[in-house]
Design an enzyme around this catalytic site. Structure first.
Site, PDB file in Angstrom:
ATOM      1  CD1 TRP A   1     -12.556   6.174   6.416  1.00 47.65           C
ATOM      2  CD2 TRP A   1     -11.076   4.923   7.558  1.00 47.65           C
ATOM      3  NE1 TRP A   1     -13.202   5.634   7.501  1.00 47.65           N
ATOM      4  CE2 TRP A   1     -12.327   4.853   8.213  1.00 47.65           C
ATOM      5  CE3 TRP A   1      -9.998   4.217   8.093  1.00 47.65           C
ATOM      6  CZ2 TRP A   1     -12.512   4.114   9.378  1.00 47.65           C
ATOM      7  CZ3 TRP A   1     -10.177   3.474   9.241  1.00 47.65           C
ATOM      8  CH2 TRP A   1     -11.424   3.429   9.869  1.00 47.65           C
TER       9      TRP A   1
ATOM     10  N   GLY B   1      -5.670 -24.079  12.833  1.00 42.69           N
ATOM     11  CA  GLY B   1      -6.319 -24.229  14.134  1.00 42.69           C
ATOM     12  C   GLY B   1      -6.033 -23.017  15.010  1.00 42.69           C
TER      13      GLY B   1
ATOM     14  CD  GLU C   1      -7.028   2.351  -4.749  1.00 45.17           C
ATOM     15  OE1 GLU C   1      -7.751   2.665  -5.717  1.00 45.17           O
ATOM     16  OE2 GLU C   1      -5.953   2.889  -4.498  1.00 45.17           O
TER      17      GLU C   1
ATOM     18  CB  SER D   1      -0.865   0.045   1.269  1.00 41.97           C
ATOM     19  OG  SER D   1      -2.199  -0.131   0.951  1.00 41.97           O
TER      20      SER D   1
ATOM     21  N   GLY E   1      -8.833   7.946 -12.627  1.00 46.98           N
ATOM     22  CA  GLY E   1      -7.705   7.448 -13.432  1.00 46.98           C
ATOM     23  C   GLY E   1      -6.549   7.001 -12.543  1.00 46.98           C
TER      24      GLY E   1
HETATM   25  P1  TGC Z   1     -19.262   7.882 -13.482  1.00 39.49           P
HETATM   26  O1  TGC Z   1     -20.290   8.752 -14.138  1.00 39.49           O
HETATM   27  O2  TGC Z   1     -19.405   6.413 -13.605  1.00 39.49           O
HETATM   28  O3  TGC Z   1     -17.812   8.274 -13.976  1.00 39.49           O
HETATM   29  C1  TGC Z   1     -17.394   9.626 -14.079  1.00 39.49           C
HETATM   30  C2  TGC Z   1     -16.385   9.704 -15.192  1.00 39.49           C
HETATM   31  O4  TGC Z   1     -15.214   8.962 -14.821  1.00 39.49           O
HETATM   32  C3  TGC Z   1     -14.958   7.925 -15.784  1.00 39.49           C
HETATM   33  N1  TGC Z   1     -14.470   6.781 -15.006  1.00 39.49           N
HETATM   34  C4  TGC Z   1     -13.188   6.447 -14.948  1.00 39.49           C
HETATM   35  N2  TGC Z   1     -12.093   6.940 -15.544  1.00 39.49           N
HETATM   36  C5  TGC Z   1     -10.900   6.353 -15.276  1.00 39.49           C
HETATM   37  N3  TGC Z   1     -10.778   5.310 -14.429  1.00 39.49           N
HETATM   38  C6  TGC Z   1     -11.844   4.801 -13.803  1.00 39.49           C
HETATM   39  N4  TGC Z   1     -11.685   3.795 -12.953  1.00 39.49           N
HETATM   40  C7  TGC Z   1     -13.128   5.357 -14.052  1.00 39.49           C
HETATM   41  N5  TGC Z   1     -14.381   5.101 -13.600  1.00 39.49           N
HETATM   42  C8  TGC Z   1     -15.198   5.977 -14.202  1.00 39.49           C
HETATM   43  C9  TGC Z   1     -16.287   7.678 -16.449  1.00 39.49           C
HETATM   44  O5  TGC Z   1     -16.117   7.120 -17.738  1.00 39.49           O
HETATM   45  C10 TGC Z   1     -16.860   9.078 -16.502  1.00 39.49           C
HETATM   46  O6  TGC Z   1     -16.196   9.773 -17.539  1.00 39.49           O
HETATM   47  P2  TGC Z   1     -16.999  10.836 -18.449  1.00 39.49           P
HETATM   48  O7  TGC Z   1     -15.982  11.300 -19.428  1.00 39.49           O
HETATM   49  O8  TGC Z   1     -18.120  10.033 -19.053  1.00 39.49           O
HETATM   50  O9  TGC Z   1     -17.472  11.890 -17.501  1.00 39.49           O
HETATM   51  O10 TGC Z   1     -19.145   8.390 -11.977  1.00 39.49           O
HETATM   52  P3  TGC Z   1     -20.028   8.073 -10.698  1.00 39.49           P
HETATM   53  O11 TGC Z   1     -20.051   9.320  -9.876  1.00 39.49           O
HETATM   54  O12 TGC Z   1     -21.323   7.426 -11.094  1.00 39.49           O
HETATM   55  O13 TGC Z   1     -19.119   7.026  -9.864  1.00 39.49           O
HETATM   56  C11 TGC Z   1     -18.629   5.905 -10.438  1.00 39.49           C
HETATM   57  C12 TGC Z   1     -17.954   4.978  -9.415  1.00 39.49           C
HETATM   58  C13 TGC Z   1     -18.930   4.533  -8.346  1.00 39.49           C
HETATM   59  C14 TGC Z   1     -17.524   3.772 -10.201  1.00 39.49           C
HETATM   60  C15 TGC Z   1     -16.729   5.606  -8.805  1.00 39.49           C
HETATM   61  O14 TGC Z   1     -17.015   6.800  -8.221  1.00 39.49           O
HETATM   62  C16 TGC Z   1     -15.936   4.692  -7.880  1.00 39.49           C
HETATM   63  O15 TGC Z   1     -15.040   4.018  -8.371  1.00 39.49           O
HETATM   64  N6  TGC Z   1     -16.205   4.653  -6.525  1.00 39.49           N
HETATM   65  C17 TGC Z   1     -15.347   3.968  -5.579  1.00 39.49           C
HETATM   66  C18 TGC Z   1     -14.506   4.998  -4.858  1.00 39.49           C
HETATM   67  C19 TGC Z   1     -13.121   4.513  -4.593  1.00 39.49           C
HETATM   68  O16 TGC Z   1     -12.632   3.559  -5.144  1.00 39.49           O
HETATM   69  N7  TGC Z   1     -12.415   5.234  -3.737  1.00 39.49           N
HETATM   70  C20 TGC Z   1     -11.042   4.922  -3.463  1.00 39.49           C
HETATM   71  C21 TGC Z   1     -10.391   6.009  -2.650  1.00 39.49           C
HETATM   72  S1  TGC Z   1      -8.616   5.934  -2.652  1.00 39.49           S
HETATM   73  C22 TGC Z   1      -8.277   4.581  -1.765  1.00 39.49           C
HETATM   74  O17 TGC Z   1      -9.065   3.811  -1.346  1.00 39.49           O
HETATM   75  C23 TGC Z   1      -6.840   4.384  -1.544  1.00 39.49           C
HETATM   76  S2  TGC Z   1      -6.475   2.971  -0.666  1.00 39.49           S
HETATM   77  C24 TGC Z   1      -4.875   3.301  -0.463  1.00 39.49           C
HETATM   78  C25 TGC Z   1      -3.992   2.156  -0.529  1.00 39.49           C
HETATM   79  O18 TGC Z   1      -3.803   1.516  -1.617  1.00 39.49           O
HETATM   80  O19 TGC Z   1      -3.436   1.922   0.553  1.00 39.49           O
HETATM   81  P1  FAD Z   2     -19.448   3.077   1.933  1.00 36.72           P
HETATM   82  O1  FAD Z   2     -19.313   3.723   0.608  1.00 36.72           O
HETATM   83  O2  FAD Z   2     -20.281   3.753   2.973  1.00 36.72           O
HETATM   84  O3  FAD Z   2     -19.985   1.598   1.697  1.00 36.72           O
HETATM   85  C1  FAD Z   2     -20.544   0.809   2.786  1.00 36.72           C
HETATM   86  C2  FAD Z   2     -21.144  -0.452   2.163  1.00 36.72           C
HETATM   87  O4  FAD Z   2     -22.189  -0.077   1.252  1.00 36.72           O
HETATM   88  C3  FAD Z   2     -20.125  -1.257   1.356  1.00 36.72           C
HETATM   89  O5  FAD Z   2     -20.327  -2.631   1.540  1.00 36.72           O
HETATM   90  C4  FAD Z   2     -20.442  -0.861  -0.082  1.00 36.72           C
HETATM   91  O6  FAD Z   2     -20.126  -1.881  -1.026  1.00 36.72           O
HETATM   92  C5  FAD Z   2     -21.964  -0.675  -0.002  1.00 36.72           C
HETATM   93  N1  FAD Z   2     -22.433   0.218  -1.067  1.00 36.72           N
HETATM   94  C6  FAD Z   2     -22.210   1.558  -1.207  1.00 36.72           C
HETATM   95  N2  FAD Z   2     -22.795   2.025  -2.323  1.00 36.72           N
HETATM   96  C7  FAD Z   2     -23.368   0.969  -2.933  1.00 36.72           C
HETATM   97  C8  FAD Z   2     -24.123   0.786  -4.119  1.00 36.72           C
HETATM   98  N3  FAD Z   2     -24.371   1.796  -4.961  1.00 36.72           N
HETATM   99  N4  FAD Z   2     -24.595  -0.445  -4.409  1.00 36.72           N
HETATM  100  C9  FAD Z   2     -24.341  -1.500  -3.596  1.00 36.72           C
HETATM  101  N5  FAD Z   2     -23.619  -1.403  -2.446  1.00 36.72           N
HETATM  102  C10 FAD Z   2     -23.149  -0.182  -2.129  1.00 36.72           C
HETATM  103  N6  FAD Z   2      -9.426   6.637   0.754  1.00 36.72           N
HETATM  104  C11 FAD Z   2      -8.650   7.613   0.185  1.00 36.72           C
HETATM  105  O7  FAD Z   2      -9.173   8.539  -0.437  1.00 36.72           O
HETATM  106  N7  FAD Z   2      -7.298   7.567   0.293  1.00 36.72           N
HETATM  107  C12 FAD Z   2      -6.652   6.591   0.956  1.00 36.72           C
HETATM  108  O8  FAD Z   2      -5.407   6.578   1.019  1.00 36.72           O
HETATM  109  C13 FAD Z   2      -7.428   5.561   1.576  1.00 36.72           C
HETATM  110  N8  FAD Z   2      -6.821   4.593   2.299  1.00 36.72           N
HETATM  111  C14 FAD Z   2      -7.591   3.683   2.984  1.00 36.72           C
HETATM  112  C15 FAD Z   2      -6.953   2.771   3.838  1.00 36.72           C
HETATM  113  C16 FAD Z   2      -7.720   1.875   4.582  1.00 36.72           C
HETATM  114  C17 FAD Z   2      -7.036   0.923   5.511  1.00 36.72           C
HETATM  115  C18 FAD Z   2      -9.134   1.857   4.436  1.00 36.72           C
HETATM  116  C19 FAD Z   2      -9.963   0.868   5.206  1.00 36.72           C
HETATM  117  C20 FAD Z   2      -9.752   2.755   3.591  1.00 36.72           C
HETATM  118  C21 FAD Z   2      -9.005   3.697   2.874  1.00 36.72           C
HETATM  119  N9  FAD Z   2      -9.600   4.658   2.050  1.00 36.72           N
HETATM  120  C22 FAD Z   2      -8.854   5.639   1.453  1.00 36.72           C
HETATM  121  C23 FAD Z   2     -11.053   4.745   1.982  1.00 36.72           C
HETATM  122  C24 FAD Z   2     -11.690   3.704   1.062  1.00 36.72           C
HETATM  123  O9  FAD Z   2     -11.458   3.993  -0.288  1.00 36.72           O
HETATM  124  C25 FAD Z   2     -13.214   3.681   1.364  1.00 36.72           C
HETATM  125  O10 FAD Z   2     -13.345   3.099   2.647  1.00 36.72           O
HETATM  126  C26 FAD Z   2     -13.986   2.894   0.331  1.00 36.72           C
HETATM  127  O11 FAD Z   2     -14.002   3.568  -0.916  1.00 36.72           O
HETATM  128  C27 FAD Z   2     -15.450   2.641   0.778  1.00 36.72           C
HETATM  129  O12 FAD Z   2     -16.045   3.800   1.264  1.00 36.72           O
HETATM  130  P2  FAD Z   2     -16.790   3.786   2.700  1.00 36.72           P
HETATM  131  O13 FAD Z   2     -15.863   3.218   3.703  1.00 36.72           O
HETATM  132  O14 FAD Z   2     -17.311   5.159   2.933  1.00 36.72           O
HETATM  133  O15 FAD Z   2     -17.994   2.777   2.555  1.00 36.72           O
END
Ligand code: TGC
Ligand code: FAD
Length: 385
Positions: free
Chosen positions: A162, A340, A364, A91, A238
């Site tokens: 987070w 176990g 992610e 990570s 992206g």
């Molecule tokens: P939506 O309308 O579907 O998409 C908006 C625009 O974005 C484009 N797009 C992407 N482009 C590049 N890469 C992707 N993965 C893309 N996904 C979508 C899409 O084509 C569109 O483009 P345009 O030109 O048509 O406007 O947007 P939405 O608001 O309905 O949301 C889509 C959704 C739910 C898939 C997205 O918001 C999502 O992926 N949600 C999950 C959030 C998430 O993953 N958060 C992570 C936070 S960072 C983290 O967790 C770091 S962990 C750190 C570690 O590794 O330790």
């Molecule tokens: P929520 O979005 O509230 O989701 C709760 C539950 O509802 C989940 O089971 C989900 O699948 C479900 N759910 C939500 N929407 C839907 C839907 N439309 N349909 C069906 N089910 C749905 N974020 C950053 O920006 N940067 C970081 O560096 C980063 N690091 C992290 C490190 C750790 C250890 C952890 C635990 C998280 C980190 N995150 C980071 C945050 C992480 O990306 C979010 O926790 C994750 O995207 C989920 O968001 P949430 O926790 O708010 O859950």
């Protein structure tokens, strides 16, 4: 573990050499430190220069910015090996490389690239990535953090939760809502109005630093606005695509560590006067673990080759991330059971990997979100809301 399907034959010599040197480094310098680091819930900061020396920060970026110019398969193999050590180490590298150096490289100005990337590659500057908020996780579009344009810069207000490396980072890539939509900013740790709090009491990712970022009228100069982030949320997404690709490989690295540990244990542990590996039901578990690892490695390798040809899509990456996290977590749980009572001890790596994988499954993009991304791709219907 045994290369059951001889996948090494599919790797180039330089990919194998890099994988093997990282494996050796992880076995010597990382794995022995992990149990204590986990118990103490402390990131081993002394590893940062070593990770940098291995060329692991910005591995795929061009050498002129301090990167190693490696291909995506090599990056994937590196993530796999690092996560055999611990998810926190992978990570750390993912956040630095895919979530911080990548957006500066892809959306930053030439000055920003020259100012930040070489130092980040050397591990002299550590980054974090702020997208998630308390009320905006799976739906980052609903973020409340704002950036208002003023003379010479922007005023940021809001908070991010987070955030990996949150309180040890020197800079944060922060996504905030402007009048024109979501945009990216580089916020340095000493900027006025920027503060951080560490999140404690975690039972997963104990070795990783996780924090909250708070912006109270934080002034960010124009020099720190990412000019290429005009695509809005999709620019932030992206970066996620890059990191999710590494996670697909990484989670399988954690699964390999669990499988290897369980296989060894089952061959040595005797009950009913026999090695438990000789029981049919135990062999069924071990075979299923091995099978899912091999299947995931095939998927990851094909995806890596497609990414290297510029043919990888974000839906493919979702498929691989979703598969790897689900299977790795199942494998870790099966392995935990096969040990176990010993399965809950930090003397063995399994419980540490298992609890980490609970987070990897969620961050992610959760499992549900990746199902919906792939579901939208194959059906044409969006089912997020
Ligand atoms: P939506 O309308 O579907 O998409 C908006 C625009 O974005 C484009 N797009 C992407 N482009 C590049 N890469 C992707 N993965 C893309 N996904 C979508 C899409 O084509 C569109 O483009 P345009 O030109 O048509 O406007 O947007 P939405 O608001 O309905 O949301 C889509 C959704 C739910 C898939 C997205 O918001 C999502 O992926 N949600 C999950 C959030 C998430 O993953 N958060 C992570 C936070 S960072 C983290 O967790 C770091 S962990 C750190 C570690 O590794 O330790
Ligand atoms: P929520 O979005 O509230 O989701 C709760 C539950 O509802 C989940 O089971 C989900 O699948 C479900 N759910 C939500 N929407 C839907 C839907 N439309 N349909 C069906 N089910 C749905 N974020 C950053 O920006 N940067 C970081 O560096 C980063 N690091 C992290 C490190 C750790 C250890 C952890 C635990 C998280 C980190 N995150 C980071 C945050 C992480 O990306 C979010 O926790 C994750 O995207 C989920 O968001 P949430 O926790 O708010 O859950």
């Amino acid at each position: 573990m045994e290369d059951f399907l001889l996948l090494d034959e599919q790797l180039l010599e330089e990919e194998r050499l890099m994988r093997d040197s990282i494996r050796e480094f992880v076995e010597e310098a990382i794995i022995p430190k992990m149990p204590e680091a986990c118990e103490k819930a402390k990131f081993p900061m002394e590893l940062i220069p070593k990770l940098a020396d291995m060329g692991l920060f910005g591995l795929t970026l061009p050498t002129e910015y301090g990167g190693a110019g490696a291909n995506y398969v090599t990056y994937g193999l590196a993530c796999q090996e690092l996560e055999r050590g611990d998810s926190s180490i992978r990570s750390f590298v993912s956040v630095q490389s895919s979530l911080c150096m990548y957006p500066i490289f892809s959306y930053g100005s030439e000055e920003q690239k020259k100012q930040f990337l070489p130092k980040m590659a050397k591990g002299e500057l550590i980054g974090c990535f702020g997208l998630t908020e308390a009320d905006a996780g799976s739906d980052p579009n609903s973020m409340k953090t704002t950036a208002k344009k003023v003379d010479g810069g922007w005023i940021l207000n809001g908070s991010k939760l987070w955030i990996t490396n949150g309180t040890i980072a020197d800079l944060a890539i922060v996504w905030a809502k402007t009048d024109q939509g979501i945009r990216g900013f580089i916020v340095e740790k000493n900027f006025k109005g920027f503060s951080r709090n560490e999140i404690k009491m975690k039972m997963s990712f104990r070795i990783s630093n996780t924090g909250e970022l708070v912006f109270s009228d934080c002034f960010v100069p124009d020099t720190h606005y990412l000019p290429g982030s005009g695509k809005g949320l999709s620019a932030a997404l992206g970066c996620l695509t890059q990191a999710r690709y590494g996670i697909a490989w990484g989670a399988i690295g954690a699964a390999m560590a669990c499988y290897e540990s369980a296989l060894l244990y089952c061959k040595e542990r005797h009950q009913f006067n026999r090695a438990i590996a000789s029981f049919q039901l135990v062999q069924k578990d071990l075979v299923n673990m091995c099978l899912e690892i091999v299947k995931a490695q095939c998927l990851n390798l094909q995806l890596g080759r497609l990414k290297d040809k510029g043919l990888g899509t974000f839906a493919m990456v979702s498929l691989a991330k979703m598969n790897a996290c689900k299977e790795a977590l199942n494998i870790a749980r099966l392995a935990r059971n096969l040990l176990g009572a010993n399965g809950i001890s930090l003397e063995y790596p399994i419980i540490r990997h298992m609890t980490n994988l609970e987070s990897v499954f969620t961050y992610e993009g959760t499992d549900n979100i990746h199902h919906l991304i792939v579901g939208k791709h194959i059906t044409g219907f969006e089912a997020f809301s």
